[in-house]
Design a protein around this motif. Structure first.
Motif, short mmCIF file in Angstrom:
data_model
loop_
_atom_site.label_atom_id
_atom_site.label_comp_id
_atom_site.label_asym_id
_atom_site.label_seq_id
_atom_site.Cartn_x
_atom_site.Cartn_y
_atom_site.Cartn_z
N ILE A 198 -14.58 -25.86 36.72
CA ILE A 198 -13.51 -24.99 36.21
C ILE A 198 -12.89 -24.21 37.37
O ILE A 198 -11.65 -24.10 37.50
CB ILE A 198 -14.05 -24.01 35.16
CG1 ILE A 198 -14.36 -24.73 33.85
CG2 ILE A 198 -13.07 -22.87 34.93
CD1 ILE A 198 -13.19 -24.92 32.93
N LYS A 199 -13.73 -23.68 38.23
CA LYS A 199 -13.24 -22.90 39.38
C LYS A 199 -12.45 -23.78 40.34
O LYS A 199 -11.44 -23.33 40.91
CB LYS A 199 -14.41 -22.23 40.09
CG LYS A 199 -15.10 -21.16 39.26
CD LYS A 199 -16.34 -20.61 39.97
CE LYS A 199 -17.05 -19.58 39.11
NZ LYS A 199 -18.29 -19.06 39.76
N ASN A 200 -12.91 -25.02 40.54
CA ASN A 200 -12.16 -25.93 41.40
C ASN A 200 -10.76 -26.19 40.84
O ASN A 200 -9.76 -26.15 41.57
CB ASN A 200 -12.89 -27.27 41.52
CG ASN A 200 -14.11 -27.21 42.42
OD1 ASN A 200 -14.23 -26.31 43.25
ND2 ASN A 200 -15.01 -28.16 42.27
N LEU A 201 -10.71 -26.47 39.54
CA LEU A 201 -9.42 -26.73 38.90
C LEU A 201 -8.51 -25.50 38.95
O LEU A 201 -7.31 -25.61 39.23
CB LEU A 201 -9.64 -27.16 37.45
CG LEU A 201 -10.40 -28.48 37.24
CD1 LEU A 201 -10.74 -28.67 35.78
CD2 LEU A 201 -9.57 -29.65 37.75
N ALA A 202 -9.08 -24.35 38.70
CA ALA A 202 -8.30 -23.11 38.75
C ALA A 202 -7.73 -22.88 40.14
O ALA A 202 -6.62 -22.37 40.31
CB ALA A 202 -9.17 -21.93 38.32
N GLY A 203 -8.50 -23.29 41.16
CA GLY A 203 -8.04 -23.12 42.54
C GLY A 203 -6.79 -23.93 42.84
O GLY A 203 -5.92 -23.50 43.62
N TYR A 204 -6.65 -25.10 42.22
CA TYR A 204 -5.45 -25.91 42.41
C TYR A 204 -4.22 -25.17 41.91
O TYR A 204 -3.14 -25.25 42.50
CB TYR A 204 -5.57 -27.24 41.66
CG TYR A 204 -6.65 -28.16 42.17
CD1 TYR A 204 -6.97 -28.25 43.52
CD2 TYR A 204 -7.38 -28.94 41.27
CE1 TYR A 204 -7.96 -29.09 43.97
CE2 TYR A 204 -8.38 -29.79 41.72
CZ TYR A 204 -8.67 -29.86 43.07
OH TYR A 204 -9.65 -30.69 43.51
N ILE A 205 -4.41 -24.45 40.81
CA ILE A 205 -3.27 -23.73 40.22
C ILE A 205 -2.93 -22.49 41.02
O ILE A 205 -1.77 -22.23 41.35
CB ILE A 205 -3.59 -23.36 38.75
CG1 ILE A 205 -3.76 -24.63 37.92
CG2 ILE A 205 -2.48 -22.49 38.17
CD1 ILE A 205 -4.23 -24.38 36.50
N THR A 206 -3.95 -21.70 41.35
CA THR A 206 -3.68 -20.44 42.06
C THR A 206 -3.11 -20.68 43.45
O THR A 206 -2.33 -19.86 43.96
CB THR A 206 -4.96 -19.59 42.16
OG1 THR A 206 -5.99 -20.37 42.80
CG2 THR A 206 -5.43 -19.17 40.79
N SER A 207 -3.45 -21.80 44.07
CA SER A 207 -2.92 -22.07 45.41
C SER A 207 -1.46 -22.48 45.38
O SER A 207 -0.78 -22.44 46.41
CB SER A 207 -3.75 -23.17 46.08
OG SER A 207 -3.61 -24.41 45.40
N SER A 208 -0.97 -22.90 44.21
CA SER A 208 0.45 -23.29 44.07
C SER A 208 0.96 -22.80 42.72
O SER A 208 1.52 -23.57 41.94
CB SER A 208 0.60 -24.82 44.17
OG SER A 208 0.09 -25.31 45.38
#
Length: 439
Positions: free
Chosen positions: A296-306
């Motif tokens: 979940i945190k990995n996926l969230a990181g994709y969003i927050t980075s862009s």
């Protein structure tokens, strides 16, 4: 999860070596009898399987019954019906002898021996039991290690196997890295692994030390090309179905959409409409659970980075492990979401105007497990397939090739190697032995 100590694991392996040496599994009727027994026990656990899949992955009953149960039953029935034919020796032409003697040449299939099947978490039943069918119909014994990331399902798998087989024939070893590390030191006769490329490299390295043949079913960033002449209604529906199945945790899910610039906006609008219609209130949990909080945190990181590229969805709940169907637009190859396989319900969109440039970008990266192309022009679609390499491919659809036992399934290059399903499983799990006789 039932605990098991090192000596017990060693004993299981040694007992399977001894049992295989009896040659009992060479008997075709024995193989058929055992697979029929497995089928009966498997069906009896339908409710337990569905409940466990809901607990671990949030899979709906409908999805579990089809993708995890019916596909296994279809393959079982097909293989049981054809084992006798596939196992028959095949006579082939012979080179004439100078002395004129009669020469007979034939091909025979032999089981390898004790095999090791390492199952994944995303389709923990289907992707464990499908290779099991292949191993058993060719006369091998099997040790299974199901994924520790789906513990409820793993317990059900262990229960099914214990009811269907004696442990010297088929056994389950539950555990994680420690148990797998031990098992990989054993001199198996064949290894079948489904999972990530990183773990696949570990498995392959261990197999190489003992020259053990193996199959690796990995993954990768499977591209989905949508040309300007595609039927966008069909594309939106079929891409969505392939992407959101199992909350995006499918090794052949469309990882990203490479869409012609002229139709990109229209396609995204249609996909948004399809998502709103299919998951009307967009309640978290509509498309299942992500396997772990870490992912979940990995996926969230994709969003927050862009975050500026998020155009739909993006909500998640760390505690319940739910993640919305999510669309990202204006993505480029430098974005974090494009650096590795997403394995979740995030779908990024890239655009192209020149298909040559798009294919050049795809071909410059590791070969994917699947490639999808949507176009109403057959010549265009064929040209895309001819100029790319992937494990398998589909035209104007996604995902459904995996469910056909008439087609070989597997990767190429970085997405793995070796094919299975149906007759291809028979060939994968048996040694093709050439036999020549002079009379």
């Amino acid at each position: 999860m039932t605990s098991i100590d090192q000596q017990q694991i060693i004993n299981i392996f040694q007992s399977q070596k001894s049992f295989f040496a009896t040659r009992k599994t060479q008997d075709i009727s024995y193989r058929i009898e055992q697979l029929k027994r497995f089928r009966t026990v498997f069906v009896q656990h339908t409710d337990a399987i569905c409940d466990a899949l809901m607990e671990d992955l949030g899979k709906s009953r409908k999805e579990a019954e089809y993708a995890e149960i019916q596909l296994v039953l279809d393959e079982l029935d097909y293989c049981i019906a054809n084992i006798e034919e596939w196992a028959q020796p095949v006579e082939v032409p012979s080179k004439p002898r100078p002395g004129g003697e009669t020469v007979i040449s034939k091909l025979t299939h032999q089981p390898f021996g004790v095999t090791y099947i390492i199952g994944p978490f995303n389709y923990p039943v289907q992707l464990t039991f499908s290779p099991l069918i292949g191993a058993l119909m060719t006369g091998n014994t099997v040790i299974i290690k199901p994924s520790e990331n789906t513990p409820t399902v793993s317990n059900v798998i262990a229960q099914i196997i214990s009811e269907a087989f004696q442990p010297e024939y088929v056994a389950v070893v539950q555990g994680a890295i420690e148990e797998n590390t031990l098992l990989l030191t054993f001199p198996f006769d064949y290894i079948f692994f489904t999972g990530s490329a990183n773990v696949g490299k570990i498995v392959m390295a261990a197999a190489a030390k003992q020259l053990i043949p193996l199959t690796l079913e990995l993954g990768g960033k499977s591209p989905c090309i949508v040309h300007k002449d595609a039927d966008l209604d069909i594309a939106a529906k079929r891409i969505s179905s392939g992407k959101w199945a199992n909350c995006g945790q499918t090794c052949v899910a469309p990882d990203y959409v490479y869409v012609h610039e002229e139709v990109k906006d229209a396609l995204i609008l249609k996909m948004k409409a399809y998502l709103k219609e299919t998951y009307q209130d967009q309640t978290l949990g509509k498309i299942g659970k992500i396997v772990s909080q870490h992912q979940i945190k990995n996926l969230a990181g994709y969003i927050t980075s862009s975050s500026e590229k998020l155009v739909y969805g993006g909500h998640y709940d760390l505690n319940t492990r739910h993640f919305e169907a999510t669309l990202m637009d204006g993505v480029n190859w430098n974005d974090a979401v494009m650096q590795q396989e997403i394995f979740g319900p995030i779908l990024p969109f890239l655009t192209y105007t020149d298909i040559d440039e798009a294919l050049s970008e795809i071909n410059s990266r590791p070969k994917p497990l699947a490639l999808y192309v949507f176009s109403e022009n057959q010549a265009f679609a064929d040209d895309v397939l001819n100029r790319t390499s992937s494990g398998d491919a589909e035209i104007n659809s996604t995902l459904i090739h995996v469910g056909s036992h008439f087609l070989p399934f597997g990767g190429v290059g970085g997405s793995g190697f070796g094919k299975y399903h149906g007759k291809f499983s028979f060939e994968t799990f048996s040694h093709l032995r050439a036999v020549l006789q002079i009379k």
